[in-house]
Design an enzyme around this catalytic site. Structure first.
Site, PDB file in Angstrom:
ATOM      1  N   ASN A  61     -46.543   4.031  53.696  1.00  0.00           N
ATOM      2  CA  ASN A  61     -47.572   3.015  53.993  1.00  0.00           C
ATOM      3  C   ASN A  61     -47.932   2.913  55.466  1.00  0.00           C
ATOM      4  O   ASN A  61     -49.094   2.689  55.809  1.00  0.00           O
ATOM      5  CB  ASN A  61     -47.178   1.655  53.408  1.00  0.00           C
ATOM      6  N   GLY A  87     -38.143   1.924  51.999  1.00  0.00           N
ATOM      7  CA  GLY A  87     -38.883   2.362  50.823  1.00  0.00           C
ATOM      8  C   GLY A  87     -38.728   1.344  49.706  1.00  0.00           C
ATOM      9  O   GLY A  87     -38.435   0.175  49.956  1.00  0.00           O
ATOM     10  N   THR A 134     -35.438   2.815  44.737  1.00  0.00           N
ATOM     11  CA  THR A 134     -34.920   3.981  45.465  1.00  0.00           C
ATOM     12  C   THR A 134     -33.730   3.560  46.320  1.00  0.00           C
ATOM     13  O   THR A 134     -32.718   4.285  46.391  1.00  0.00           O
ATOM     14  CB  THR A 134     -36.008   4.587  46.391  1.00  0.00           C
ATOM     15  N   GLU A 151     -34.312  -1.093  54.099  1.00  0.00           N
ATOM     16  CA  GLU A 151     -35.498  -1.965  54.227  1.00  0.00           C
ATOM     17  C   GLU A 151     -36.338  -1.723  52.991  1.00  0.00           C
ATOM     18  O   GLU A 151     -36.931  -0.650  52.840  1.00  0.00           O
ATOM     19  CB  GLU A 151     -36.295  -1.590  55.485  1.00  0.00           C
ATOM     20  N   CYS A 165     -45.327  -3.803  53.575  1.00  0.00           N
ATOM     21  CA  CYS A 165     -44.228  -4.519  52.914  1.00  0.00           C
ATOM     22  C   CYS A 165     -44.260  -6.004  53.251  1.00  0.00           C
ATOM     23  O   CYS A 165     -43.719  -6.816  52.516  1.00  0.00           O
ATOM     24  CB  CYS A 165     -42.906  -3.914  53.343  1.00  0.00           C
ATOM     25  N   GLU A 192     -33.303  -4.116  61.310  1.00  0.00           N
ATOM     26  CA  GLU A 192     -33.729  -3.169  62.344  1.00  0.00           C
ATOM     27  C   GLU A 192     -34.165  -3.959  63.569  1.00  0.00           C
ATOM     28  O   GLU A 192     -34.138  -5.186  63.581  1.00  0.00           O
ATOM     29  CB  GLU A 192     -34.872  -2.313  61.801  1.00  0.00           C
TER      30      GLU A 192
HETATM   31  P1  NAD Z   1     -40.108   5.286  47.892  1.00  0.00           P
HETATM   32  O1  NAD Z   1     -38.850   4.534  47.710  1.00  0.00           O
HETATM   33  O2  NAD Z   1     -40.714   5.958  46.730  1.00  0.00           O
HETATM   34  O3  NAD Z   1     -39.923   6.434  49.001  1.00  0.00           O
HETATM   35  C1  NAD Z   1     -39.516   6.157  50.313  1.00  0.00           C
HETATM   36  C2  NAD Z   1     -38.923   7.409  50.915  1.00  0.00           C
HETATM   37  O4  NAD Z   1     -37.695   7.716  50.242  1.00  0.00           O
HETATM   38  C3  NAD Z   1     -39.786   8.655  50.784  1.00  0.00           C
HETATM   39  O5  NAD Z   1     -39.654   9.445  51.947  1.00  0.00           O
HETATM   40  C4  NAD Z   1     -39.176   9.357  49.575  1.00  0.00           C
HETATM   41  O6  NAD Z   1     -39.413  10.740  49.554  1.00  0.00           O
HETATM   42  C5  NAD Z   1     -37.715   9.054  49.795  1.00  0.00           C
HETATM   43  N1  NAD Z   1     -36.859   9.122  48.603  1.00  0.00           N
HETATM   44  C6  NAD Z   1     -37.208   8.877  47.316  1.00  0.00           C
HETATM   45  N2  NAD Z   1     -36.120   9.035  46.513  1.00  0.00           N
HETATM   46  C7  NAD Z   1     -35.088   9.366  47.316  1.00  0.00           C
HETATM   47  C8  NAD Z   1     -33.705   9.656  47.094  1.00  0.00           C
HETATM   48  N3  NAD Z   1     -33.158   9.626  45.868  1.00  0.00           N
HETATM   49  N4  NAD Z   1     -32.915   9.957  48.153  1.00  0.00           N
HETATM   50  C9  NAD Z   1     -33.431   9.971  49.401  1.00  0.00           C
HETATM   51  N5  NAD Z   1     -34.737   9.728  49.675  1.00  0.00           N
HETATM   52  C10 NAD Z   1     -35.546   9.423  48.643  1.00  0.00           C
HETATM   53  O7  NAD Z   1     -41.119   4.255  48.574  1.00  0.00           O
HETATM   54  P2  NAD Z   1     -42.662   4.465  48.890  1.00  0.00           P
HETATM   55  O8  NAD Z   1     -43.422   4.391  47.603  1.00  0.00           O
HETATM   56  O9  NAD Z   1     -42.846   5.650  49.787  1.00  0.00           O
HETATM   57  O10 NAD Z   1     -42.954   3.160  49.773  1.00  0.00           O
HETATM   58  C11 NAD Z   1     -43.342   1.934  49.261  1.00  0.00           C
HETATM   59  C12 NAD Z   1     -42.171   0.967  49.263  1.00  0.00           C
HETATM   60  O11 NAD Z   1     -41.623   0.843  50.564  1.00  0.00           O
HETATM   61  C13 NAD Z   1     -42.583  -0.439  48.871  1.00  0.00           C
HETATM   62  O12 NAD Z   1     -41.644  -0.964  47.975  1.00  0.00           O
HETATM   63  C14 NAD Z   1     -42.544  -1.212  50.176  1.00  0.00           C
HETATM   64  O13 NAD Z   1     -42.323  -2.589  50.073  1.00  0.00           O
HETATM   65  C15 NAD Z   1     -41.410  -0.538  50.865  1.00  0.00           C
HETATM   66  N6  NAD Z   1     -41.471  -0.776  52.305  1.00  0.00           N
HETATM   67  C16 NAD Z   1     -40.545  -1.608  52.862  1.00  0.00           C
HETATM   68  C17 NAD Z   1     -40.601  -1.881  54.228  1.00  0.00           C
HETATM   69  C18 NAD Z   1     -39.610  -2.793  54.889  1.00  0.00           C
HETATM   70  O14 NAD Z   1     -39.531  -2.783  56.105  1.00  0.00           O
HETATM   71  N7  NAD Z   1     -38.850  -3.572  54.149  1.00  0.00           N
HETATM   72  C19 NAD Z   1     -41.597  -1.289  54.999  1.00  0.00           C
HETATM   73  C20 NAD Z   1     -42.528  -0.457  54.383  1.00  0.00           C
HETATM   74  C21 NAD Z   1     -42.447  -0.189  53.030  1.00  0.00           C
END
Ligand code: NAD
Length: 482
Positions: A152, A228, A232, A250, A284, A463
């Protein structure tokens, strides 16, 4: 059209994935494949770990000022390529190029600047035991660490992890989202030009199940900083818990906004609207549950509807576009599914709720109108699950206690906002809101020194500032008897 074929950045050099496998990179505004991303696996991770092991002794013992100079030079390198990076980010992600130019890329540079300074100011404690002994605490680099980020805010969040990890003296294996890999790939070259020694930062691309999992599970990786989705995060935590790795998570959010009748009406409408729909609602921290004091509910609702009608999605690469495309087809379908569910659960879609088809270059892009829904119970799916798109729900409330109870009725706990001119009420509620961040009469106003992160299903750890420097170091107490 020639495809933009990306490479991993290992040991200071770009290289193709060992297995030769690639994933298509799709431009969200057009729906067209425009590039290819390596789908790395264990073999690439091994190469990156070897490079990091070679680089680690010199990097962790480098004089702090020299390390800070290199981080500062990386920040300058990002600034020098602002326009190019912003265009790449907008193309890759679908976000308006103006947003990338004004927010994402400058913030990526600030992350490096901030931690360049932070590492020269980072101090550890000493505890004196009167006439007996003195304790001092060393905070030493962990070694090799992993930084995994989502799609994002691609370069913004990638560098928010990498900068403190490097500042603390670690070598890093970093993986951006496979959905938005372009600016992360460009960062390798910027670091090289800035004088970062080969192997200190290695950037691997690929899916979570292939590259991400291989990085996290490698025995030489001492800590994982992950941003993420909550599911996940849970999967990673369950894999890594028996391995005793340090973990910072996060995760997702379902952020409440508490809007009181005594708010500064015009300013609140403006800011709450931005908090709801910035980056197509894909931040997020975006507000997604709006609780509005009943006496201003109708007026506030109408003001939001008018603004939503005026915000038309358009080609993200045009300078005056305020709302771009959603990041991918599966994500757009997921958001549409939530809107359908809202209708089934009795919600009234006041505005939006439909896909938008643009003409010309963007006719096959993933565009959605800003969507406002009312009439859902707090227990409805759209009030409990993260949608992560341009969709908000509205509910009226009658008292501070009711507003607070509704806001806290969530498994998530990332960020909340309070809109009121009664500051004692704002302080009182802040203490009782179950979120890691509370903004009063503002949103996304960031001081990089403050703890950043969520509670409950929004994550573990914080963080920012000292919190990040502490996460990326191992404390060791030394007790010296007099
Ligand atoms: P995602 O969990 O699908 O992926 C995030 C990252 O993790 C990607 O690089 C992905 O390739 C990697 N990944 C996926 N499975 C993995 C595994 N088993 N082992 C290691 N790495 C793995 O998330 P997304 O769809 O890319 O992002 C959206 C999500 O992120 C939303 O839920 C959003 O709220 C969250 N987010 C949170 C914050 C925060 O600071 N809390 C900030 C931005 C986004």
């Amino acid at each position: 059209m020639t495809l933009d074929v990306l490479a991993n950045f290992i040991d200071g050099q770009y290289c193709p994935p060992v297995n030769g496998h690639y994933i298509d990179n799709i431009e969200p505004a057009t729906g067209q494949v425009y590039g290819q991303v390596p789908n790395s696996d264990d073999a690439d991770v091994e190469k990156a770990i070897s490079a990091a092991q070679r680089a680690l002794p010199a990097w962790q013992t480098m004089p702090l000022e020299q390390r800070a100079d290199i981080l500062y030079a990386i920040a300058k390198g990002i600034e020098a390529r602002l326009a190019e990076l912003a265009l790449a980010e907008a193309t890759d992600n679908g976000k308006p190029v103006t947003l990338a130019t004004n927010v994402d890329i400058p913030r990526a540079a600030s992350n490096f600047k901030f931690f360049a300074h932070a590492c020269t100011q980072f101090a550890s404690e000493s505890h004196n035991m009167a006439s007996t002994a003195v304790n001092y605490t060393l905070r030493q680099p962990l070694g090799i660490v992993a930084c995994i980020s989502p799609w994002n805010l691609p370069l913004y969040l990638f560098t928010w992890k990498i900068a403190p990890a490097l500042a603390a003296g670690n070598c890093v294996i970093a993986k951006p989202s496979e959905v938005t890999p372009k600016t992360a790939a460009m960062l390798g070259e910027i670091c090289h030009v800035a004088g970062l020694p080969a192997g200190v930062l290695n950037i691997l691309h690929g899916s979570g199940t292939s590259a991400g999992s291989a990085i996290c599970n490698h025995p030489e990786v001492k800590a994982v900083s992950f941003t993420g989705g909550t599911a996940t995060g849970a999967a990673i935590a369950s894999q890594l818990a028996p391995k005793f790795k340090k973990l910072s998570l996060e995760l997702g959010g379902k952020n409440p906004a508490l809007i009181f009748a005594d708010c500064d009406f015009e300013q609140t409408v403006e800011e709450v609207f931005r908090a709801s729909f910035a980056n197509q609602g894909q931040i997020c921290l975006c507000a997604s549950r709006l609780y509005i004091e009943r006496s201003i509910y109708e007026k506030f609702k109408q003001a939001l509807i008018a603004k939503a009608k005026a915000l038309q999605p358009a080609d993200p690469l045009l300078a005056d576009t305020q709302m771009g495309a959603l990041v991918s087809k599966p994500h757009m379908e997921k958001v549409m599914h939530f809107i359908d569910l809202a209708r089934e659960e009795g919600g009234n879609v006041l505005v939006g709720g439909e896909q938008v088809q643009l003409a010309g270059r963007c006719e096959n892009g993933y565009f959605l109108q800003p969507t406002i829904i009312e009439g859902l119970a707090n227990s409805a799916t759209c009030n409990q699950q993260e949608i992560f798109g341009p969709v908000i729900t509205l509910q009226p409330f009658d008292s501070d206690e009711e507003g607070l109870a509704l806001a806290n009725d969530s498994q998530y706990g990332l960020a909340s906002t309070i809109w009121t001119t009664n500051l004692s009420r704002a302080h009182r509620l802040s203490e009782r809101l179950n979120t890691g961040i509370v903004w009063i009469n503002c949103w996304l106003l960031r001081d990089l020194r403050t703890p950043f992160g969520g509670m409950n299903h929004s994550g573990v750890g914080r963080e920012g500032g000292e919190e990040a420097m502490r996460f990326f170091t191992e404390p060791k107490n030394v007790c010296v008897k007099y």
